[in-house]
Design a protein around this motif. Structure first.
Motif, mmCIF file in Angstrom:
data_model
loop_
_atom_site.group_PDB
_atom_site.id
_atom_site.type_symbol
_atom_site.label_atom_id
_atom_site.label_comp_id
_atom_site.label_asym_id
_atom_site.label_seq_id
_atom_site.Cartn_x
_atom_site.Cartn_y
_atom_site.Cartn_z
ATOM 1 N N CYS A 67 28.466 61.053 75.909
ATOM 2 C CA CYS A 67 29.197 59.988 75.134
ATOM 3 C C CYS A 67 28.166 59.459 74.239
ATOM 4 O O CYS A 67 28.322 59.568 72.873
ATOM 5 C CB CYS A 67 29.843 58.899 76.124
ATOM 6 S SG CYS A 67 30.423 57.519 75.106
ATOM 7 N N ARG A 108 28.199 67.248 70.994
ATOM 8 C CA ARG A 108 28.517 65.947 70.317
ATOM 9 C C ARG A 108 27.470 64.946 70.964
ATOM 10 O O ARG A 108 26.815 65.314 72.011
ATOM 11 C CB ARG A 108 30.031 65.383 70.920
ATOM 12 C CG ARG A 108 30.266 65.416 72.315
ATOM 13 C CD ARG A 108 31.222 64.303 72.701
ATOM 14 N NE ARG A 108 30.592 63.044 72.749
ATOM 15 C CZ ARG A 108 31.306 61.844 72.242
ATOM 16 N NH1 ARG A 108 32.484 62.053 71.842
ATOM 17 N NH2 ARG A 108 30.696 60.855 72.251
ATOM 18 N N LYS A 153 27.221 53.315 68.608
ATOM 19 C CA LYS A 153 28.311 53.298 69.420
ATOM 20 C C LYS A 153 29.398 52.122 69.103
ATOM 21 O O LYS A 153 29.012 51.199 69.362
ATOM 22 C CB LYS A 153 27.810 53.110 70.759
ATOM 23 C CG LYS A 153 27.125 54.504 71.234
ATOM 24 C CD LYS A 153 27.836 55.999 71.277
ATOM 25 C CE LYS A 153 29.329 55.893 72.120
ATOM 26 N NZ LYS A 153 29.946 57.073 72.025
ATOM 27 N N PRO A 154 30.839 52.424 69.090
ATOM 28 C CA PRO A 154 31.816 51.291 68.923
ATOM 29 C C PRO A 154 32.033 50.800 70.268
ATOM 30 O O PRO A 154 32.990 51.282 70.934
ATOM 31 C CB PRO A 154 32.807 52.134 68.310
ATOM 32 C CG PRO A 154 32.605 53.495 68.644
ATOM 33 C CD PRO A 154 31.420 53.682 69.071
ATOM 34 N N GLU A 172 29.236 60.094 65.697
ATOM 35 C CA GLU A 172 30.231 59.169 64.951
ATOM 36 C C GLU A 172 29.431 58.359 63.924
ATOM 37 O O GLU A 172 28.328 57.648 64.184
ATOM 38 C CB GLU A 172 30.851 58.055 66.049
ATOM 39 C CG GLU A 172 31.622 57.218 65.334
ATOM 40 C CD GLU A 172 32.605 56.435 66.301
ATOM 41 O OE1 GLU A 172 32.481 56.727 67.497
ATOM 42 O OE2 GLU A 172 33.382 55.415 65.700
ATOM 43 N N GLN A 184 31.829 62.203 62.805
ATOM 44 C CA GLN A 184 33.013 61.672 63.343
ATOM 45 C C GLN A 184 33.392 60.322 62.746
ATOM 46 O O GLN A 184 32.621 59.519 62.774
ATOM 47 C CB GLN A 184 32.669 61.788 64.719
ATOM 48 C CG GLN A 184 33.820 61.184 65.793
ATOM 49 C CD GLN A 184 33.439 61.332 67.142
ATOM 50 O OE1 GLN A 184 32.961 62.484 67.662
ATOM 51 N NE2 GLN A 184 33.853 60.395 68.105
ATOM 52 N N GLY A 202 35.582 57.463 64.255
ATOM 53 C CA GLY A 202 36.310 57.102 65.517
ATOM 54 C C GLY A 202 37.400 56.360 65.337
ATOM 55 O O GLY A 202 37.829 55.839 64.236
ATOM 56 N N ALA A 203 38.165 56.472 66.506
ATOM 57 C CA ALA A 203 39.584 55.741 66.435
ATOM 58 C C ALA A 203 39.467 54.317 65.749
ATOM 59 O O ALA A 203 40.523 53.938 65.098
ATOM 60 C CB ALA A 203 39.963 55.517 67.926
ATOM 61 N N ARG A 204 38.501 53.562 66.082
ATOM 62 C CA ARG A 204 38.401 52.188 65.839
ATOM 63 C C ARG A 204 38.141 51.999 64.052
ATOM 64 O O ARG A 204 38.470 51.040 63.269
ATOM 65 C CB ARG A 204 37.360 51.363 66.308
ATOM 66 C CG ARG A 204 37.696 51.200 67.766
ATOM 67 C CD ARG A 204 36.376 50.922 68.711
ATOM 68 N NE ARG A 204 36.829 51.123 70.149
ATOM 69 C CZ ARG A 204 36.902 52.175 70.643
ATOM 70 N NH1 ARG A 204 36.788 53.230 70.175
ATOM 71 N NH2 ARG A 204 37.198 52.391 71.842
ATOM 72 N N LYS A 216 39.245 60.945 64.045
ATOM 73 C CA LYS A 216 39.822 60.666 65.220
ATOM 74 C C LYS A 216 41.252 59.872 64.909
ATOM 75 O O LYS A 216 41.277 59.044 64.153
ATOM 76 C CB LYS A 216 39.130 60.105 66.384
ATOM 77 C CG LYS A 216 37.981 61.108 66.684
ATOM 78 C CD LYS A 216 37.286 60.522 67.844
ATOM 79 C CE LYS A 216 37.604 61.175 69.149
ATOM 80 N NZ LYS A 216 36.783 60.770 70.362
ATOM 81 N N ARG A 231 43.356 61.553 70.394
ATOM 82 C CA ARG A 231 42.294 61.033 71.389
ATOM 83 C C ARG A 231 43.115 60.006 72.372
ATOM 84 O O ARG A 231 42.453 59.213 73.034
ATOM 85 C CB ARG A 231 40.910 60.482 70.861
ATOM 86 C CG ARG A 231 41.105 59.756 69.804
ATOM 87 C CD ARG A 231 41.518 58.089 70.059
ATOM 88 N NE ARG A 231 40.612 57.576 70.770
ATOM 89 C CZ ARG A 231 40.970 56.335 71.432
ATOM 90 N NH1 ARG A 231 41.983 56.015 71.660
ATOM 91 N NH2 ARG A 231 39.909 55.609 72.242
ATOM 92 N N ASP A 276 41.102 65.349 72.247
ATOM 93 C CA ASP A 276 39.957 64.994 73.146
ATOM 94 C C ASP A 276 40.679 64.053 74.226
ATOM 95 O O ASP A 276 41.163 63.049 74.379
ATOM 96 C CB ASP A 276 39.109 63.791 72.164
ATOM 97 C CG ASP A 276 38.245 62.948 73.219
ATOM 98 O OD1 ASP A 276 38.249 62.947 74.336
ATOM 99 O OD2 ASP A 276 37.471 62.092 72.540
ATOM 100 N N HIS A 336 38.813 60.596 76.117
ATOM 101 C CA HIS A 336 39.073 59.295 75.701
ATOM 102 C C HIS A 336 40.607 58.803 75.915
ATOM 103 O O HIS A 336 40.795 57.616 76.150
ATOM 104 C CB HIS A 336 38.576 58.954 74.335
ATOM 105 C CG HIS A 336 36.951 58.945 74.222
ATOM 106 N ND1 HIS A 336 36.471 60.195 73.699
ATOM 107 C CD2 HIS A 336 36.002 58.027 74.261
ATOM 108 C CE1 HIS A 336 35.033 59.736 74.033
ATOM 109 N NE2 HIS A 336 34.679 58.453 74.117
ATOM 110 N N GLU A 353 33.204 64.921 77.293
ATOM 111 C CA GLU A 353 32.051 64.288 77.537
ATOM 112 C C GLU A 353 31.351 64.816 78.766
ATOM 113 O O GLU A 353 32.057 65.160 79.854
ATOM 114 C CB GLU A 353 32.123 62.631 77.633
ATOM 115 C CG GLU A 353 32.529 62.353 76.063
ATOM 116 C CD GLU A 353 32.540 60.782 75.930
ATOM 117 O OE1 GLU A 353 32.485 60.525 74.942
ATOM 118 O OE2 GLU A 353 32.778 60.187 77.093
#
Ligand code: PEP
Ligand code: MN
Length: 343
Positions: A102, A126, A131-132, A164, A183, A185-187, A208, A238, A270, A273, A299
């Motif tokens: 991760c 990956r 990191k979020p 990411e 990447q 990310g979702a956020r 994502k 994800r 994915d 997650h 991961e």
């Protein structure tokens, strides 16, 4: 509206049509499709113009894609698109496995995982450097140093790397360290200024799905990338927020076959997650490939209990070996093949 012109239409006629539409005040986008000319027209097109376009001999088919989607719409390509990430081709009838920690947790750690990922037969490494995290007190990643360690591990093992990006200001560091794939990310799926900034970077992007994004919103985010000049976009489901608390999120495989109808972009899944629980990732990965995913992202950690992020969803290296073997079987079941090892 998308106009698929007849194969072999002279370049001069394509240009003439293009310019005549622009003279009407319309924005026209040209598909990168090589086998036939395809034009997309943005915005609202008067009914009479639509009718006269459909009557033109060089216009073979007029397609109205979902909403205002154009560049990512299925009709913009003859076949689903293929995205090259280093020497790995995502889409086009093979299945890929993306794997790694991760978070990048240190030079030796990420190199050891990279070797396990390579040995297992996975294709792309990956690892998060930025990191979020939900809480500001949790490990935030090693930043630029993490990118360097990830890239070095990728080079040592011959694996392209994905990481990411959360802030456009970090883009020069991603480029400088030659991170093969960015990447989102979702956020950040709807962080439009980030999407616009990275679209111009000339790198593949793994987009994502947002935590609570509809498929339409997700595809529009991809359209932002495409409109901004990004030619290599991959989508990654994800898991989405639902009322269900048994899993971290709810893996939405339902939309996968439908998205094949709406977009030509490669579709990854994915399950890590989504699930948040390592032991249920193998069946979800199999299901994702069965539903047509072009690959899965998972991961891996040697000692999940000590992982600095997402330990509960980390596979052990031996479990990754099994997952790749099962992915090979599932690819065959769906008339495809596992991608060859990267060069
Ligand atoms: C990740 O891949 O480590 C990650 C944070 O994913 P997501 O944006 O899907 O939560
Ligand atoms: Mn994670």
């Amino acid at each position: 509206m998308i106009l698929q012109l007849a194969i072999g239409t002279a370049e001069e006629s394509v240009r003439e049509l293009h310019e005549s539409l622009e003279r009407e005040g319309l924005r026209v986008l040209r598909s990168r499709e090589r086998s036939r000319p395809i034009l997309a027209v943005a915005g609202k097109i008067p009914k009479t113009l639509k009718e006269s376009l459909a009557r033109r001999t060089e216009v073979e088919t007029v397609v109205q894609p979902m909403g205002e989607l154009l560049l990512v719409a299925r009709a913009m390509r003859e076949r689903p698109s293929i995205v090259d990430v280093g020497s790995v081709r995502v889409g086009g009838g093979t299945v890929v496995v993306i794997a790694g920690p991760c978070s990048v947790e240190g030079r030796d750690h990420v190199l050891a995982v990279a070797r396990q990922v390579r040995a297992a037969g996975a294709h792309i490494l990956r690892g998060g450097a930025f990191k979020p995290r939900t809480s500001p007190y949790q490990f935030q990643g090693f930043g630029v140093e993490g990118l360097r360690q990830l890239k070095d591990a990728g080079e040592a093992t011959g694996l392209p790397v994905v990481s990411e990006i959360m802030d456009a200001a970090d883009l020069p560091a991603f480029v400088e360290h030659d991170i093969d794939c960015l990447q989102v990310g979702a956020r950040n799926m709807q962080n439009f200024s980030l999407l616009k900034a990275i679209a111009r970077a000339g790198r593949p992007v793994l987009l994502k799905r947002g935590l609570a994004a509809t498929v339409e919103e997700w595809l529009y985010a991809a359209e932002y990338l495409a409109e901004g000049g990004c030619e290599r976009i991959m989508l990654c489901e994800r898991g989405i927020r639902t009322y269900e608390k048994a899993t971290r999120n709810t893996l939405d495989l339902t939309v996968l076959p439908l998205m094949r109808e709406w977009t030509h972009l490669p579709l990854l899944v994915d399950p890590a997650h989504a699930a948040g629980i390592a032991r249920i990732i193998p069946p979800l990965s199999r299901a994702a490939i069965a539903a047509g995913a072009d690959g899965v992202a998972v991961e891996v950690h040697e000692t999940p209990a000590e992982a600095r992020s997402d330990g509960p969803q980390a596979l052990l290296p031996a479990e990754l070996v099994t997952l790749v073997a099962e992915s090979r079987v599932m690819a065959a079941v769906t008339g495809r093949a596992l991608h060859a090892p990267p060069r």
